[in-house]
Write a protein that holds these residues in place. Structure first.
Motif, PDB file in Angstrom:
ATOM      1  N   PRO A  15      -5.006   3.472   7.361  1.00  0.00           N
ATOM      2  CA  PRO A  15      -6.347   4.030   7.534  1.00  0.00           C
ATOM      3  C   PRO A  15      -6.367   5.169   8.546  1.00  0.00           C
ATOM      4  O   PRO A  15      -5.867   5.032   9.661  1.00  0.00           O
ATOM      5  N   GLY A  16      -6.916   6.308   8.133  1.00  0.00           N
ATOM      6  CA  GLY A  16      -7.052   7.450   9.028  1.00  0.00           C
ATOM      7  C   GLY A  16      -5.868   8.382   9.048  1.00  0.00           C
ATOM      8  O   GLY A  16      -5.982   9.513   9.544  1.00  0.00           O
ATOM      9  N   LEU A  17      -4.704   7.951   8.547  1.00  0.00           N
ATOM     10  CA  LEU A  17      -3.524   8.822   8.490  1.00  0.00           C
ATOM     11  C   LEU A  17      -3.649   9.700   7.254  1.00  0.00           C
ATOM     12  O   LEU A  17      -3.685   9.200   6.131  1.00  0.00           O
ATOM     13  N   LEU A  18      -3.714  11.011   7.461  1.00  0.00           N
ATOM     14  CA  LEU A  18      -3.946  11.955   6.372  1.00  0.00           C
ATOM     15  C   LEU A  18      -2.803  12.953   6.279  1.00  0.00           C
ATOM     16  O   LEU A  18      -2.337  13.488   7.292  1.00  0.00           O
ATOM     17  N   LEU A  19      -2.376  13.228   5.062  1.00  0.00           N
ATOM     18  CA  LEU A  19      -1.321  14.207   4.798  1.00  0.00           C
ATOM     19  C   LEU A  19      -1.964  15.440   4.179  1.00  0.00           C
ATOM     20  O   LEU A  19      -2.784  15.334   3.260  1.00  0.00           O
TER      21      LEU A  19
END
Length: 468
Positions: A15-19
């Protein structure tokens, strides 16, 4: 070299980790990219996390491996040259603890890493330059709050492209704990200031049983004292709820009260707003119907302030300061009823003794029970509502103060006709501060945010039924 024409966003199991895929433009001279473009990245789904420090890691050899470090701040990571294999492990408290995500990054990609997510990388090319923006300043004290995981943990089993036996590692990274021994990084906390007032007490009830909220009264944190701000570890918090205020409307018109009202309601809120900006915090600030002159029948959130007295003027100034915080909630309310001295308690005491009362009958509004204001605040925060100003009072037909008093008398078994009406002009002859004639606040916006305030009459009956 191919070109990515627009930012593309990929969510991950963490959750919250974006690429992100970033536009990279190349020709015979090399390439160019916008490595950090706040507005474009926000539009692509990244939080407006407020970076304050830019770091660069140069890695001369292929196989250099760093991590897994979970830090007490957010990071935006990208490459200036080279290529890496990135590994991210959620080390935060909660159901996603231990979740792994991996990806290869080149200058075409970037990743947003939330606080508490372990970050590691392995260089796949020599002379790799790894850059990252963070939203808090590094310090030895801050590093003491890191959470670490061993690169070779068997439970996580990161599929490193190059065996760790063949890599360049620091001695510290070789000795970090396995997952079973990792203490998860706790989430950021909510800080309630002014917790010894009516709303503060209601917020205590609203968050009862939650171990993630700290309550500080004036004796614990003086919002007018610079020493209080300097002594606080703001990295622990995500949100400040400011329920501290100077609310003595009539006293604010005196020489001493005027100074106190402006110090607490305006200057201190300005200092709180600066703190929130500096530490990327959400600020919840409590506003009042007194910022209006009461000429409009119903006050909406967009109405410009037009305060009549010192109290309203100081609160309007505080609202303006709070609105400078990128993530703010200004919760505007009126006619507050909670623990301690208030109009309803006063009328109930008179009703119980069958004492006649003279009460203003040409000021209109709705009661706002502190428990419902607290519930509205919690709703806005937990549902990640759009920042801005929200009117939060109880619902129902507007009433005059005299009508409220008669309702109190009736609920206490006293004769409602013991309450006689008095005009605002006659009441003002007693040396009181000016008050808005209409304090009715429009509730459309808070309803659209999914919170439906209960009826004021319903809450009044419940309040008086508790032996008030």
């Amino acid at each position: 070299m191919g070109e990515v024409q627009q930012i593309q966003t990929t969510t991950t199991p963490i959750p919250g980790l974006l690429l992100f895929s970033l536009p990279v433009h190349g020709d015979n001279r090399g390439w160019f990219k916008e490595n950090w473009h706040r507005r474009k990245l926000i539009d692509a789904g990244m939080p407006d996390f407020g970076p304050v420090q830019n770091n660069i890691s140069f890695n001369a050899q292929r196989g250099t491996t760093r991590g897994i470090h979970a830090e007490p701040w957010d990071k935006f990571i990208s490459l200036a040259s080279g290529r890496i294999f990135g590994a991210w492990v959620d080390l935060r408290e909660g159901p996603s603890f231990g979740t792994l995500f991996t990806a290869e990054l080149s200058p075409h990609e970037a990743v947003f890493v939330p606080r508490g997510v372990g970050n590691a990388f392995q260089t796949l090319q020599s002379d790799t330059v790894y850059t990252y923006l963070v939203n808090d300043h590094w310090s030895a004290e801050a590093q003491a709050n890191y959470t670490f995981l061993n690169l070779a943990d068997e439970d996580i089993a990161v599929p490193w492209p190059i065996s760790l036996d063949e890599c360049i590692l620091s001695p510290q990274d070789r000795t970090h704990p396995r997952l079973a021994d990792v203490e998860p990084m706790p989430g950021r906390r909510i800080l309630v200031l002014g917790a010894d007032g009516q709303l503060g007490a209601a917020l205590r009830r609203a968050y009862q049983g939650q171990g993630t909220v700290d309550f500080l009264g004036r004796g614990d944190f003086d919002i007018t004292s610079e020493e209080s701000y300097q002594a606080m570890d703001w990295r622990k918090y995500s949100t400040i709820i400011n329920s501290a205020a100077f609310t003595a409307v009539d006293a604010a018109e005196t020489a001493e009260g005027r100074v106190a009202a402006w110090a607490i309601n305006a200057s201190a809120v300005t200092r709180l707003a600066r703190t929130a900006v500096e530490h990327s915090l959400t600020l919840v600030h409590i506003s009042t119907d007194y910022i209006f002159d009461g000429t409009a029948a119903i006050h909406r959130e967009v109405e410009p302030p037009s305060p009549l007295g010192v109290y309203g003027q100081s609160k309007a100034a505080g609202d303006a300061a709070a609105a400078t915080v990128p993530r703010h909630y200004i919760v505007r309310t009126s006619w507050v009823v909670g623990q301690g001295r208030n109009f309803v308690r006063t009328m109930a005491a008179l009703a119980d003794k069958e004492v006649p009362a003279r009460v203003v009958d040409d000021q209109w509004g709705r009661l706002s029970f502190a428990d419902d204001i607290a519930a509205g605040i919690r709703h806005l925060l937990e549902n990640n509502a759009a920042p801005g100003t929200y009117n939060v009072t109880n619902d129902g037909e507007p009433q005059s103060w005299a009508q409220v008093a008669r309702e109190v008398y009736a609920l206490r078994g006293a004769t409602p006709t013991l309450v006689a009406g008095i005009s605002t002009d006659d009441y003002a002859k007693q040396g009181t501060a000016p008050r808005p004639r209409s304090s009715v606040l429009d509730l459309s916006k808070i309803r659209a945010a999914g919170f439906n305030p209960p009826s004021a009459s319903e809450r009044l009956a419940e309040y008086l039924g508790k032996g008030t």
